[in-house]
Design a protein around this motif. Sequence first.
Motif, PDB file in Angstrom:
ATOM      1  N   PRO A  90       0.805  -1.229   0.000  1.00  0.00           N
ATOM      2  CA  PRO A  90       0.000   0.000   0.000  1.00  0.00           C
ATOM      3  C   PRO A  90       0.836   1.276   0.000  1.00  0.00           C
ATOM      4  CG  PRO A  90      -0.272  -1.214   2.070  1.00  0.00           C
ATOM      5  CD  PRO A  90       0.545  -2.068   1.161  1.00  0.00           C
ATOM      6  N   ILE A  91       2.096   1.208   0.398  1.00  0.00           N
ATOM      7  CA  ILE A  91       2.925   2.420   0.391  1.00  0.00           C
ATOM      8  C   ILE A  91       3.103   2.935  -1.042  1.00  0.00           C
ATOM      9  CG2 ILE A  91       5.190   1.288   0.234  1.00  0.00           C
ATOM     10  CD1 ILE A  91       4.633   4.231   2.544  1.00  0.00           C
ATOM     11  N   GLU A  92       3.030   2.041  -2.038  1.00  0.00           N
ATOM     12  CA  GLU A  92       3.188   2.482  -3.427  1.00  0.00           C
ATOM     13  C   GLU A  92       2.071   3.445  -3.807  1.00  0.00           C
ATOM     14  OE1 GLU A  92       5.925   2.029  -4.998  1.00  0.00           O
ATOM     15  OE2 GLU A  92       6.695   0.575  -3.532  1.00  0.00           O
ATOM     16  N   HIS A  93       0.877   3.196  -3.323  1.00  0.00           N
ATOM     17  CA  HIS A  93      -0.245   4.094  -3.606  1.00  0.00           C
ATOM     18  C   HIS A  93      -0.124   5.390  -2.792  1.00  0.00           C
ATOM     19  CE1 HIS A  93      -2.364   1.217  -6.142  1.00  0.00           C
ATOM     20  NE2 HIS A  93      -1.803   0.326  -5.359  1.00  0.00           N
ATOM     21  N   PHE A  94       0.477   5.284  -1.626  1.00  0.00           N
ATOM     22  CA  PHE A  94       0.764   6.483  -0.830  1.00  0.00           C
ATOM     23  C   PHE A  94       1.763   7.369  -1.576  1.00  0.00           C
ATOM     24  CE2 PHE A  94       3.197   8.818   2.335  1.00  0.00           C
ATOM     25  CZ  PHE A  94       2.197   9.395   3.104  1.00  0.00           C
ATOM     26  N   TRP A  95       2.825   6.742  -2.119  1.00  0.00           N
ATOM     27  CA  TRP A  95       3.826   7.516  -2.886  1.00  0.00           C
ATOM     28  C   TRP A  95       3.163   8.201  -4.076  1.00  0.00           C
ATOM     29  CZ3 TRP A  95       7.707   8.663  -0.173  1.00  0.00           C
ATOM     30  CH2 TRP A  95       8.400   7.748   0.601  1.00  0.00           C
ATOM     31  N   GLN A  97       0.031   9.267  -4.263  1.00  0.00           N
ATOM     32  CA  GLN A  97      -0.696  10.423  -3.735  1.00  0.00           C
ATOM     33  C   GLN A  97       0.258  11.566  -3.424  1.00  0.00           C
ATOM     34  OE1 GLN A  97      -3.294   9.475  -0.449  1.00  0.00           O
ATOM     35  NE2 GLN A  97      -4.031   7.616  -1.453  1.00  0.00           N
ATOM     36  N   LEU A  98       1.403  11.222  -2.842  1.00  0.00           N
ATOM     37  CA  LEU A  98       2.407  12.224  -2.497  1.00  0.00           C
ATOM     38  C   LEU A  98       2.910  12.927  -3.757  1.00  0.00           C
ATOM     39  CD1 LEU A  98       3.925  13.098   0.147  1.00  0.00           C
ATOM     40  CD2 LEU A  98       5.745  11.571  -0.593  1.00  0.00           C
ATOM     41  N   GLN A  99       3.233  12.153  -4.778  1.00  0.00           N
ATOM     42  CA  GLN A  99       3.730  12.729  -6.023  1.00  0.00           C
ATOM     43  C   GLN A  99       2.688  13.638  -6.671  1.00  0.00           C
ATOM     44  OE1 GLN A  99       5.058   9.899  -8.934  1.00  0.00           O
ATOM     45  NE2 GLN A  99       5.790  11.490 -10.320  1.00  0.00           N
ATOM     46  N   ARG A 100       1.442  13.225  -6.634  1.00  0.00           N
ATOM     47  CA  ARG A 100       0.378  14.054  -7.209  1.00  0.00           C
ATOM     48  C   ARG A 100       0.280  15.395  -6.494  1.00  0.00           C
ATOM     49  NH1 ARG A 100      -4.432  10.407  -9.449  1.00  0.00           N
ATOM     50  NH2 ARG A 100      -3.211   8.566  -9.930  1.00  0.00           N
ATOM     51  N   LYS A 101       0.382  15.377  -5.168  1.00  0.00           N
ATOM     52  CA  LYS A 101       0.317  16.633  -4.408  1.00  0.00           C
ATOM     53  C   LYS A 101       1.479  17.553  -4.761  1.00  0.00           C
ATOM     54  CE  LYS A 101      -2.375  15.305  -0.360  1.00  0.00           C
ATOM     55  NZ  LYS A 101      -3.420  16.305  -0.536  1.00  0.00           N
ATOM     56  N   VAL A 102       2.669  16.999  -4.883  1.00  0.00           N
ATOM     57  CA  VAL A 102       3.842  17.815  -5.227  1.00  0.00           C
ATOM     58  C   VAL A 102       3.722  18.331  -6.658  1.00  0.00           C
ATOM     59  CG1 VAL A 102       6.350  17.781  -5.561  1.00  0.00           C
ATOM     60  CG2 VAL A 102       5.346  16.722  -3.526  1.00  0.00           C
ATOM     61  N   ASN A 103       3.242  17.492  -7.574  1.00  0.00           N
ATOM     62  CA  ASN A 103       3.106  17.901  -8.978  1.00  0.00           C
ATOM     63  C   ASN A 103       2.072  19.003  -9.171  1.00  0.00           C
ATOM     64  OD1 ASN A 103       5.059  16.095  -9.749  1.00  0.00           O
ATOM     65  ND2 ASN A 103       3.621  14.555 -10.494  1.00  0.00           N
ATOM     66  N   GLN A 104       1.137  19.142  -8.241  1.00  0.00           N
ATOM     67  CA  GLN A 104       0.097  20.176  -8.344  1.00  0.00           C
ATOM     68  C   GLN A 104       0.598  21.551  -7.909  1.00  0.00           C
ATOM     69  OE1 GLN A 104      -3.104  18.605  -5.992  1.00  0.00           O
ATOM     70  NE2 GLN A 104      -3.778  17.190  -7.588  1.00  0.00           N
ATOM     71  N   LEU A 105       1.766  21.609  -7.295  1.00  0.00           N
ATOM     72  CA  LEU A 105       2.269  22.881  -6.800  1.00  0.00           C
ATOM     73  C   LEU A 105       2.598  23.812  -7.965  1.00  0.00           C
ATOM     74  CD1 LEU A 105       4.648  21.648  -3.968  1.00  0.00           C
ATOM     75  CD2 LEU A 105       2.361  22.648  -3.717  1.00  0.00           C
ATOM     76  N   ARG A 106       2.177  25.060  -7.834  1.00  0.00           N
ATOM     77  CA  ARG A 106       2.492  26.084  -8.827  1.00  0.00           C
ATOM     78  C   ARG A 106       2.975  27.320  -8.115  1.00  0.00           C
ATOM     79  NH1 ARG A 106       2.601  22.214 -11.318  1.00  0.00           N
ATOM     80  NH2 ARG A 106       1.207  21.503 -12.943  1.00  0.00           N
ATOM     81  N   SER A 128      -4.935  10.694   7.701  1.00  0.00           N
ATOM     82  CA  SER A 128      -4.773   9.328   8.206  1.00  0.00           C
ATOM     83  C   SER A 128      -5.870   8.404   7.699  1.00  0.00           C
ATOM     84  CB  SER A 128      -4.704   9.314   9.733  1.00  0.00           C
ATOM     85  OG  SER A 128      -5.898   9.797  10.289  1.00  0.00           O
ATOM     86  N   ASP A 129      -7.080   8.918   7.422  1.00  0.00           N
ATOM     87  CA  ASP A 129      -8.117   8.034   6.894  1.00  0.00           C
ATOM     88  C   ASP A 129      -7.769   7.545   5.488  1.00  0.00           C
ATOM     89  OD1 ASP A 129      -8.686  10.693   5.992  1.00  0.00           O
ATOM     90  OD2 ASP A 129     -10.709  10.070   5.451  1.00  0.00           O
ATOM     91  N   ALA A 130      -7.036   8.335   4.717  1.00  0.00           N
ATOM     92  CA  ALA A 130      -6.574   7.882   3.395  1.00  0.00           C
ATOM     93  C   ALA A 130      -5.555   6.761   3.552  1.00  0.00           C
ATOM     94  CB  ALA A 130      -5.985   9.052   2.612  1.00  0.00           C
ATOM     95  N   ILE A 131      -4.660   6.903   4.525  1.00  0.00           N
ATOM     96  CA  ILE A 131      -3.677   5.855   4.806  1.00  0.00           C
ATOM     97  C   ILE A 131      -4.392   4.596   5.285  1.00  0.00           C
ATOM     98  CG2 ILE A 131      -1.741   5.186   6.295  1.00  0.00           C
ATOM     99  CD1 ILE A 131      -0.922   8.192   6.278  1.00  0.00           C
ATOM    100  N   ASN A 132      -5.348   4.756   6.180  1.00  0.00           N
ATOM    101  CA  ASN A 132      -6.082   3.600   6.703  1.00  0.00           C
ATOM    102  C   ASN A 132      -6.810   2.846   5.591  1.00  0.00           C
ATOM    103  OD1 ASN A 132      -5.169   4.269   9.222  1.00  0.00           O
ATOM    104  ND2 ASN A 132      -7.098   5.133   9.917  1.00  0.00           N
ATOM    105  N   ARG A 133      -7.378   3.583   4.624  1.00  0.00           N
ATOM    106  CA  ARG A 133      -8.043   2.909   3.502  1.00  0.00           C
ATOM    107  C   ARG A 133      -7.038   2.061   2.714  1.00  0.00           C
ATOM    108  NH1 ARG A 133     -10.783   7.775   3.190  1.00  0.00           N
ATOM    109  NH2 ARG A 133      -9.466   8.532   1.501  1.00  0.00           N
ATOM    110  N   LEU A 134      -5.825   2.571   2.534  1.00  0.00           N
ATOM    111  CA  LEU A 134      -4.796   1.796   1.833  1.00  0.00           C
ATOM    112  C   LEU A 134      -4.458   0.523   2.600  1.00  0.00           C
ATOM    113  CD1 LEU A 134      -2.378   4.637   0.695  1.00  0.00           C
ATOM    114  CD2 LEU A 134      -3.925   3.294  -0.751  1.00  0.00           C
ATOM    115  N   ILE A 135      -4.296   0.635   3.904  1.00  0.00           N
ATOM    116  CA  ILE A 135      -3.956  -0.524   4.732  1.00  0.00           C
ATOM    117  C   ILE A 135      -5.089  -1.549   4.687  1.00  0.00           C
ATOM    118  CG2 ILE A 135      -3.408  -1.325   7.067  1.00  0.00           C
ATOM    119  CD1 ILE A 135      -1.208   0.453   5.745  1.00  0.00           C
TER     120      ILE A 135
END
Length: 155
Positions: A90-95, A97-106, A128-135
Amino acid sequence: MVWGGIGLNQSLGPVFFNNLGPGRGSGITAQRYIDQILQPHVVSFFQARRNCVLQQDNARPHTARVTQTFQQHNNIDIMAWPALSPDLNPIEHFWDQLQRKVNQLRPGPRTAAELRQALINAWCNIPSDAINRLIHSMRRRCQAVINVHGGHTPY
């Protein structure tokens, strides 16, 4: 290079590797993994909690004899992860999400320091609820692999 861990209602990271550079032997070695991740972060995390299991892929630093010995000596339980298995961690899906947030920065980060800060900010803003859904999705993911006899899944 960044490392991180997630669990129910918790995350560990982001942790940034130090002293990496170009050339053979200057990447992530088993000893760097122990010195920069396991010893300062994972050992204390496991000591403070019960029933933890570390899920990691079969990258050489994770499977090296010195790493396995360190983990056994420090009571770090490792989830068996078969070679060439579908990457369901599940950490792969977390990564992602993280990349998407960084890519949205302008504007986006322009320096290593800005990227580091952007990653920290993005990490802290994944609920944390997003992380919990992944787990909680692990059982469903594993069943999907079983259902297609190890073939392609939607994950």
